[in-house]
Motif scaffolding. Sequence first.
Motif, PDB file in Angstrom:
ATOM      1  N   UNK A  36      57.849  40.699  53.558  1.00 32.46           N
ATOM      2  CA  UNK A  36      56.384  40.644  53.894  1.00 32.46           C
ATOM      3  C   UNK A  36      56.582  40.623  55.386  1.00 32.46           C
ATOM      4  N   UNK A  37      55.428  41.009  56.205  1.00 29.48           N
ATOM      5  CA  UNK A  37      55.285  40.957  57.537  1.00 29.48           C
ATOM      6  C   UNK A  37      54.965  39.318  58.025  1.00 29.48           C
ATOM      7  N   UNK A  38      55.906  39.330  59.232  1.00 31.41           N
ATOM      8  CA  UNK A  38      55.530  37.995  59.758  1.00 31.41           C
ATOM      9  C   UNK A  38      55.939  38.160  61.616  1.00 31.41           C
ATOM     10  N   UNK A  39      54.786  38.145  62.198  1.00 34.78           N
ATOM     11  CA  UNK A  39      55.229  38.378  63.599  1.00 34.78           C
ATOM     12  C   UNK A  39      56.046  37.299  64.125  1.00 34.78           C
ATOM     13  N   UNK A  40      57.013  37.809  65.203  1.00 35.04           N
ATOM     14  CA  UNK A  40      57.863  36.956  65.678  1.00 35.04           C
ATOM     15  C   UNK A  40      57.538  36.643  67.163  1.00 35.04           C
ATOM     16  N   UNK A  41      56.598  37.198  67.626  1.00 34.03           N
ATOM     17  CA  UNK A  41      55.928  36.850  68.948  1.00 34.03           C
ATOM     18  C   UNK A  41      54.388  36.656  68.768  1.00 34.03           C
ATOM     19  N   UNK A  42      54.121  35.870  69.809  1.00 33.60           N
ATOM     20  CA  UNK A  42      52.539  35.540  69.756  1.00 33.60           C
ATOM     21  C   UNK A  42      51.911  36.816  70.371  1.00 33.60           C
ATOM     22  N   UNK A  43      50.613  37.255  70.115  1.00 32.33           N
ATOM     23  CA  UNK A  43      49.970  38.066  70.318  1.00 32.33           C
ATOM     24  C   UNK A  43      50.122  39.517  69.647  1.00 32.33           C
ATOM     25  N   UNK A  44      51.354  39.457  69.036  1.00 33.25           N
ATOM     26  CA  UNK A  44      51.575  40.628  68.201  1.00 33.25           C
ATOM     27  C   UNK A  44      50.635  41.291  67.386  1.00 33.25           C
ATOM     28  N   UNK A  47      50.516  42.256  61.244  1.00 35.29           N
ATOM     29  CA  UNK A  47      49.656  41.366  60.178  1.00 35.29           C
ATOM     30  C   UNK A  47      50.365  39.976  59.984  1.00 35.29           C
ATOM     31  N   UNK A  48      49.633  38.867  59.594  1.00 35.20           N
ATOM     32  CA  UNK A  48      50.300  37.706  59.256  1.00 35.20           C
ATOM     33  C   UNK A  48      50.449  37.792  57.538  1.00 35.20           C
ATOM     34  N   UNK A  49      51.205  38.339  56.984  1.00 31.38           N
ATOM     35  CA  UNK A  49      51.166  38.400  55.465  1.00 31.38           C
ATOM     36  C   UNK A  49      52.220  37.145  54.840  1.00 31.38           C
ATOM     37  N   UNK A  50      52.340  36.102  55.517  1.00 33.62           N
ATOM     38  CA  UNK A  50      52.839  34.801  54.936  1.00 33.62           C
ATOM     39  C   UNK A  50      52.872  34.013  56.138  1.00 33.62           C
TER      40      UNK A  50
END
Length: 73
Positions: A36-44, A47-50
Amino acid sequence: MTQPNDPDEEREVCVICDGPLDGFNQTSCQMCGGSFHIPWSEGSAVPHCGLIGSHDDTLAVVFMCNDCYDGRQ
């Protein structure tokens, strides 16, 4: 038309939103094993899928997709 060995054809998709995963902003769920999607940088814009959490007994970092976290799996 998809060409043979087209990289888009082999792309893995998110188990939550069905969007293509980019190989970087993703992880696997500790419960179901789905990616699943997980952004590794703030403001990316990813999507937050987990969620990322911690397991108190083992002091481990855990990753869970939104479905498993919400008990839908």
